[in-house]
Design an enzyme around this catalytic site. Structure first.
Site, mmCIF file in Angstrom:
data_model
loop_
_atom_site.group_PDB
_atom_site.id
_atom_site.type_symbol
_atom_site.label_atom_id
_atom_site.label_comp_id
_atom_site.label_asym_id
_atom_site.label_seq_id
_atom_site.Cartn_x
_atom_site.Cartn_y
_atom_site.Cartn_z
ATOM 1 N N ASP A 157 -1.403 26.984 -12.171
ATOM 2 C CA ASP A 157 -2.704 27.420 -11.488
ATOM 3 C C ASP A 157 -2.483 28.051 -10.026
ATOM 4 O O ASP A 157 -1.753 27.673 -9.299
ATOM 5 C CB ASP A 157 -3.753 26.094 -11.471
ATOM 6 C CG ASP A 157 -4.826 26.382 -10.703
ATOM 7 O OD1 ASP A 157 -5.636 27.189 -11.288
ATOM 8 O OD2 ASP A 157 -5.109 25.971 -9.591
ATOM 9 N N TRP A 189 -6.200 -9.299 -3.870
ATOM 10 C CA TRP A 189 -6.474 -8.135 -3.208
ATOM 11 C C TRP A 189 -6.408 -8.388 -1.624
ATOM 12 O O TRP A 189 -7.393 -7.843 -0.891
ATOM 13 C CB TRP A 189 -7.807 -7.417 -3.345
ATOM 14 C CG TRP A 189 -7.927 -7.135 -5.006
ATOM 15 C CD1 TRP A 189 -8.155 -7.517 -6.254
ATOM 16 C CD2 TRP A 189 -7.360 -5.818 -5.488
ATOM 17 N NE1 TRP A 189 -7.849 -6.831 -7.056
ATOM 18 C CE2 TRP A 189 -7.301 -5.530 -6.849
ATOM 19 C CE3 TRP A 189 -7.159 -4.648 -4.442
ATOM 20 C CZ2 TRP A 189 -6.929 -4.448 -7.595
ATOM 21 C CZ3 TRP A 189 -6.851 -3.275 -5.459
ATOM 22 C CH2 TRP A 189 -6.843 -3.457 -7.017
ATOM 23 N N GLU A 202 -0.739 32.292 -13.279
ATOM 24 C CA GLU A 202 -2.069 32.660 -13.094
ATOM 25 C C GLU A 202 -2.119 33.473 -11.586
ATOM 26 O O GLU A 202 -2.469 32.925 -10.631
ATOM 27 C CB GLU A 202 -3.156 31.520 -12.960
ATOM 28 C CG GLU A 202 -4.425 32.034 -12.941
ATOM 29 C CD GLU A 202 -5.643 31.296 -12.012
ATOM 30 O OE1 GLU A 202 -6.802 31.066 -12.647
ATOM 31 O OE2 GLU A 202 -5.217 30.240 -11.370
#
Length: 669
Positions: A328, A82, A382
């Site tokens: 959605d 890291w 929707e």
């Protein structure tokens, strides 16, 4: 130029012909612009996931990301402790694309990684936008991408399920809350425990919510962070593949709840300020913020954003075998103001200049792509405003969805139960709300979905019975409040389902009257899972009325699926008398009779019906469904053919109709 089909079918749209033509032409022009000289079709164009993200090639790993504002890009992860390391620095390519190639032994299955994005004046850790698997550390709760490269990846075995001559019957489900235990459920548990229930209940499709990775569990999956990663809190990518494969083997169509209407505002986990700017994927300023949803709004005018989202549409079909999508927040997408506070009283409201034309273009191309890639795909909008053409084919001048959700129906039922005493329920109003739709567009009818079950609202059964559910749902208990609620719950579902013109949707557990609301773990409830689960045992223990409600729902679903092309049969209202609260309508040879009156039962009640002999198939008042067996189902019924009363091939049918009862009759040849 030939008139678009949408204009030929609805002459009230003729004043807006110029706008409709322009929208269609803009979508087609955008398609050609995206294809350029490189691609023969949208299917070819929307393959970004095969180029971007992490890929294992024969001799090396290659990772590509689009970050036009970045000045440098590094890989951080288990592979390098890291730490920023020049050996893991990306190289810039054209058009803001960055690439990193690493020896094959550098990465292995399960390794975690992130990007270190550097830009003028700052830097930050980011999860790759095209990451296919993202996991959360159980201790720090931080997310990172994860290498998914198992020795034996899951291989799909079953062909996709395809609907025949039957309506789409959707079982809306959430993987995490599908377990009875107070915890997060898994893909594997859903596959083994819930899929068999859905099949046994008679539904032919399952709609999975919250699949795309989202950092906050309580968002119900609607604040997406990683658009190409299935949520790891439910299991692994291969476990999701096996779930879908198993569903296909059971004959189920699998629909995904797709969220392209907005994205989470998180920067470390999501796409916000991915390359240091707020405008890489989203609009700038207020237009890029959804004030009500506290989320980011995509800039559908950018070709790179279209490439990202269209590739996402193809990805889930291609890589996981989903059969389609419920899109959605379509209403929020297609209006610049997200339709907040708008009332839609005339056609002018759809063409007044307040529409997001770029979003309309995107949705048109998304539907064209999806059906081009998989012809049997199902797309559902929707959409609450009633925008004409939403569920018309693109070539007809529509936006290409197969269905739109009939969102007026659940709102109507809530308003009716909350505001009207039982004596004022008008059958004409019920008929109007259940059948008020555009004749040339298919819709999905539903009495309630997950929206009506969330905290701040109530399920229909909880509105009808309330606290009495806690004490009087035993089959041996005869309570007036429960009797009312059980009777109306069945009637509401029956009239909603049998007036459909395309399909029907039910949220898991609502079919048997699951008590209480949905409340995901959050600080306000002590991070409890008590209400974020489904108590299947209430239906299955054999002692409670929940079983009888579930049995009635199963009878209805089996009936509807057993009639060929039920959803295409003409709907004809035969009788509507508000004083009696009686409603009668026919579909083909089937008759549907309702008495919504709370107290008045009618003997020898007469109404017009096609002449012939009728047999009762089933009745909501049967004891097996929690009723009182007041109707003798064995008695045949004949229309009265008096010359003075007979008209248009109809006679008068005379029935005994108890209060709060509905039944289905069939005309026998």
């Amino acid at each position: 130029m030939k008139k678009l089909q949408i204009l030929q079918q609805d002459h009230w749209l003729l004043p807006y012909e110029e706008c409709l033509n322009r929208r269609h032409e803009e979508a087609m022009a955008k398609e050609q612009q995206l294809l350029g000289k490189e691609h023969a079709s949208l299917d070819s164009f929307a393959s970004g996931y095969l180029y971007f993200g992490l890929h294992k090639e024969p001799t090396e790993w290659v990772l590509r990301e689009w970050a036009p504002n970045a000045t440098a890009l590094y890989l951080l992860g288990d592979c390098n402790g890291w730490q920023r390391d020049e050996a893991f620095a990306f190289s810039p390519l054209e058009n803001g694309v960055w690439e990193l190639r690493l020896p094959k032994e550098t990465l292995k299955h399960g390794d975690h990684y992130k990007l270190l994005m550097v830009w003028d004046g700052g830097e930050g850790e980011r999860i790759p936008a095209w990451a296919r698997y993202v996991v959360q550390d159980p201790e720090t709760h931080l997310f990172s991408a994860s290498v998914w490269d198992p020795d034996k990846p899951y291989v799909m075995k079953s062909p996709r399920a395809v609907l025949g001559h039957e309506p789409l019957m959707i079982y809306e489900a959430h993987i995490g809350m599908a377990t009875e235990e107070e915890r997060v459920g898994t893909y594997r548990e859903f596959q083994e425990r819930v899929l068999p229930k859905i099949v046994e209940k008679g539904y032919n499709a399952v709609q999975l919510m919250a699949i795309m990775e989202h950092p906050y569990y309580g968002s119900f999956g609607y604040h997406v962070s990683s658009f190409f990663a299935p949520s790891s809190r439910f299991g692994t990518p291969d476990e999701l593949r096996e779930l879908i494969d198993t569903a296909h083997s059971m004959g189920l169509v699998v629909i995904m709840d797709l969220v392209h209407s907005h994205a989470v505002k998180n920067e470390v986990e999501g796409l916000a300020r991915f390359d240091g700017t707020s405008t890489q994927f989203f609009h700038e300023g207020a237009r890029g913020e959804h004030s009500q949803w506290d989320s980011k709004c995509f800039d559908y005018g950018k070709n790179e954003v279209l490439h990202f989202l269209l590739s996402n549409c193809k990805y889930w079909l291609d890589e996981y075998g989903f059969d389609g999508y419920r899109f959605d927040g379509v209403t929020s997408m297609i209006y610049e103001d997200h339709a907040l506070g708008r009332s839609f009283c005339s056609y002018q409201n759809y063409y007044d200049g307040g529409q997001n034309e770029e979003a309309i273009t995107y949705l048109t191309l998304a539907n064209k792509l999806i059906h081009e890639h998989y012809p049997h795909a199902i797309t559902i909008a929707e959409e609450v405003s009633g925008m004409p053409g939403i569920a018309l084919p693109v070539e007809a001048g529509g936006y290409g969805f197969d269905y739109r959700l009939a969102m007026n129906i659940p709102d109507f039922w809530i308003k009716l139960i909350k505001e009207c005493p039982d004596e004022e329920w008008r059958p004409g109003s019920i008929w109007w709300e259940c059948t008020n739709r555009r004749k040339d567009e298919l819709s999905i009818s539903y009495a309630e979905s997950h929206d009506q079950a969330l905290v701040g609202d109530k399920t229909l059964i909880f509105r009808l019975i309330d606290k009495e559910m806690y004490w009087h749902m035993d089959k041996a208990d005869d309570n007036s409040a429960v009797a009312r609620g059980v009777a109306l719950h069945k009637m509401i579902r029956m009239v909603t389902m049998t007036t459909m013109n395309g399909g029907y949707l039910n949220f898991m557990g609502n079919e048997f009257g699951h008590p209480e609301w949905i409340d995901f773990p959050r600080e306000g409830n002590g991070w409890s899972h008590k209400y974020a689960r489904r108590q299947w045992s209430l239906e299955e223990n054999g002692f409670l009325k929940y079983q009888q409600l579930g049995d009635f729902d199963r009878e209805l679903v089996d009936f509807v699926r057993g009639v060929e092309d039920f959803h295409k049969l003409p709907l004809v209202q035969l009788w509507d008398k508000w004083e009696d609260q009686v409603l009668v309508y026919e579909r083909g040879k089937y008759l549907f009779v309702y008495n919504f009156h709370p107290t008045d039962s009618f003997a020898d009640y007469r109404f017009p019906a096609p002449a012939g002999k009728y047999r009762t198939l089933f009745c909501s008042d049967e004891r097996r469904f929690g009723g009182y067996d007041l109707v003798d189902l064995s008695v045949p019924h004949f229309t009265l053919c008096d010359h003075e009363l007979t008209f248009e091939g109809r006679g008068w049918l005379s029935l005994y109709i108890p209060a709060r009862t509905a039944f289905v009759l069939v005309r026998e040849e």
